[in-house]
Motif scaffolding. Structure first.
Motif, PDB file in Angstrom:
ATOM      1  N   ASP A   1      36.371  38.238 -13.170  1.00 35.89           N
ATOM      2  CA  ASP A   1      35.573  37.271 -12.419  1.00 35.89           C
ATOM      3  C   ASP A   1      36.526  36.431 -11.582  1.00 35.89           C
ATOM      4  O   ASP A   1      37.406  35.754 -12.123  1.00 35.89           O
ATOM      5  CB  ASP A   1      34.793  36.357 -13.354  1.00 35.89           C
TER       6      ASP A   1
ATOM      7  N   GLU B   1      37.138  44.117 -16.540  1.00 35.71           N
ATOM      8  CA  GLU B   1      36.316  43.405 -15.566  1.00 35.71           C
ATOM      9  C   GLU B   1      36.946  42.057 -15.265  1.00 35.71           C
ATOM     10  O   GLU B   1      37.497  41.413 -16.157  1.00 35.71           O
ATOM     11  CB  GLU B   1      34.902  43.214 -16.125  1.00 35.71           C
TER      12      GLU B   1
ATOM     13  N   ARG C   1      32.416  39.351  -9.257  1.00 35.59           N
ATOM     14  CA  ARG C   1      32.649  40.063 -10.514  1.00 35.59           C
ATOM     15  C   ARG C   1      32.853  41.524 -10.167  1.00 35.59           C
ATOM     16  O   ARG C   1      31.969  42.157  -9.596  1.00 35.59           O
ATOM     17  CB  ARG C   1      31.480  39.875 -11.478  1.00 35.59           C
TER      18      ARG C   1
ATOM     19  N   THR D   1      28.664  33.351 -15.890  1.00 35.70           N
ATOM     20  CA  THR D   1      29.253  33.115 -14.579  1.00 35.70           C
ATOM     21  C   THR D   1      30.022  31.797 -14.570  1.00 35.70           C
ATOM     22  O   THR D   1      31.110  31.695 -14.004  1.00 35.70           O
ATOM     23  CB  THR D   1      28.155  33.115 -13.508  1.00 35.70           C
TER      24      THR D   1
ATOM     25  N   ASN E   1      36.824  33.410  -8.843  1.00 34.59           N
ATOM     26  CA  ASN E   1      36.004  32.260  -8.459  1.00 34.59           C
ATOM     27  C   ASN E   1      36.796  31.288  -7.600  1.00 34.59           C
ATOM     28  O   ASN E   1      37.996  31.103  -7.798  1.00 34.59           O
ATOM     29  CB  ASN E   1      35.502  31.559  -9.732  1.00 34.59           C
TER      30      ASN E   1
ATOM     31  N   GLN F   1      31.706  33.465  -6.301  1.00 37.83           N
ATOM     32  CA  GLN F   1      32.379  34.275  -7.309  1.00 37.83           C
ATOM     33  C   GLN F   1      32.119  35.751  -7.058  1.00 37.83           C
ATOM     34  O   GLN F   1      31.045  36.131  -6.587  1.00 37.83           O
ATOM     35  CB  GLN F   1      31.886  33.912  -8.712  1.00 37.83           C
TER      36      GLN F   1
ATOM     37  N   ASP G   1      23.490  34.909  -9.409  1.00 35.45           N
ATOM     38  CA  ASP G   1      24.217  36.167  -9.260  1.00 35.45           C
ATOM     39  C   ASP G   1      23.322  37.205  -8.597  1.00 35.45           C
ATOM     40  O   ASP G   1      22.119  37.263  -8.867  1.00 35.45           O
ATOM     41  CB  ASP G   1      24.628  36.742 -10.623  1.00 35.45           C
TER      42      ASP G   1
END
Length: 310
Positions: free
Chosen positions: A233, A231, A251, A29, A235, A249, A275
């Motif tokens: 992420d 995928e 995902r 992360t 943020n 964040q 998370d």
């Protein structure tokens, strides 16, 4: 009696099914503090000797869930024209354990406002899968797919590009360029097919001044690997007086996360993230935890005039 590990069964299906590829490298992360793990061109970009330790405990409460620890150290050499870095990693997922070391080197080109780097890396890792530890159904106590363990030394390499200024960065990297065989041999000689897959990483971030003591730092990381969905992420972190950062964040199709960072001293930074799954997996775990500690050596007065955001 051996304990049944649900995620181990998923892992074996995930990794050893015929011609199946999926994301195999560990994920983070706090990728923005562990950039050397995904892009060798990052080496030396902070212009001092920088050491970072990170530990991730994913999907707490699920037996055999991923646990990853990394330690990286990098520095500029030869009048900042070259960056070198070392990374040590331990990644455990179910009955699979990967332990390895990575050496990175980057050629750095000073430009008007920033630095452009080209990097390469080589890594060696011990890859073990204890298939015989998986308990099978009492009605079928033997399965040739789980009859033999896997223990291999793997060698691979990667490459990347990275450009950064005081307030902006962008990078592109490719990892696992060699499709190493991860297969297990059956006693009959038949093979369960599994290979390391090429991983691509594209990342960028920027720092926007919001007010005198506030800065907003959005960033993203896009990950692609053959056989798995792309995928991303996404943020955003709000920095207060360049001391405390509070962020969130997302995902894609996986998790949401909260992050907090503290620049405790000019040399020490700590970070924590939590998370929470957004999929049905949330019913089986209590979240993922990640902690980061960075220490920077050898500060010179002319090198700490502005904060380092990346």
């Amino acid at each position: 009696m051996k304990k049944l590990i649900p995620i181990s069964l998923l892992l074996v299906m995930f990794m050893l099914a015929n011609n199946l590829q999926a994301q195999q490298d560990a994920m983070y992360t706090q990728y923005m503090f562990n950039t050397l793990a995904i892009n060798p061109a990052y080496a030396g970009s902070r212009n001092v000797i920088s050491a970072t330790a990170l530990f991730r405990n994913q999907w707490t409460g699920i037996p055999g869930a991923p646990k990853t620890g990394t330690f990286t150290i990098d520095a500029p050499v030869f009048n900042d024209k070259i960056g070198i870095g070392f990374q040590f990693i331990s990644d455990k997922l179910g009955v699979t354990q990967t332990t390895g070391a990575v050496f990175s080197a980057a050629y750095r080109i000073k430009m008007d406002e920033g630095t452009l780097s080209f990097g390469v890396q080589g890594n060696a890792s011990q890859y073990r899968v204890n298939l015989t530890d998986v308990s099978l159904s009492p009605s079928q106590p033997y399965d040739p797919a789980f009859a033999n363990n896997i223990d291999k030394m793997l060698f691979n390499f990667g490459t990347g590009m990275y450009y950064n200024t005081d307030r902006f960065y962008i990078g592109l990297a490719a990892q696992d360029l060699m499709p190493n065989d991860l297969s297990a041999e059956r006693t009959s000689g038949a093979k369960l097919s599994g290979k390391q897959a090429l991983h691509l990483f594209f990342s960028a971030g920027y720092v926007f001044p919001v007010a005198e003591d506030l800065k907003l730092k959005p960033s993203f990381l896009v990950k692609g690997v053959k056989g798995a969905p792309i995928e991303a992420d996404l943020n955003a972190t709000l920095w207060i007086k360049d001391v405390i950062g509070i962020g969130a964040q997302y995902r894609t199709s996986a998790d949401i996360a909260g992050l907090i960072e503290l620049q405790a001293t000019p040399q020490i930074r700590v970070g924590y993230s939590y998370d929470r799954s957004t999929t049905s997996l949330q019913n089986f775990n209590s979240g993922s935890h990640e902690i980061m500690l960075r220490y920077e050596f050898g500060f010179e007065k002319d090198k700490i005039l502005s904060p380092r955001y990346f």
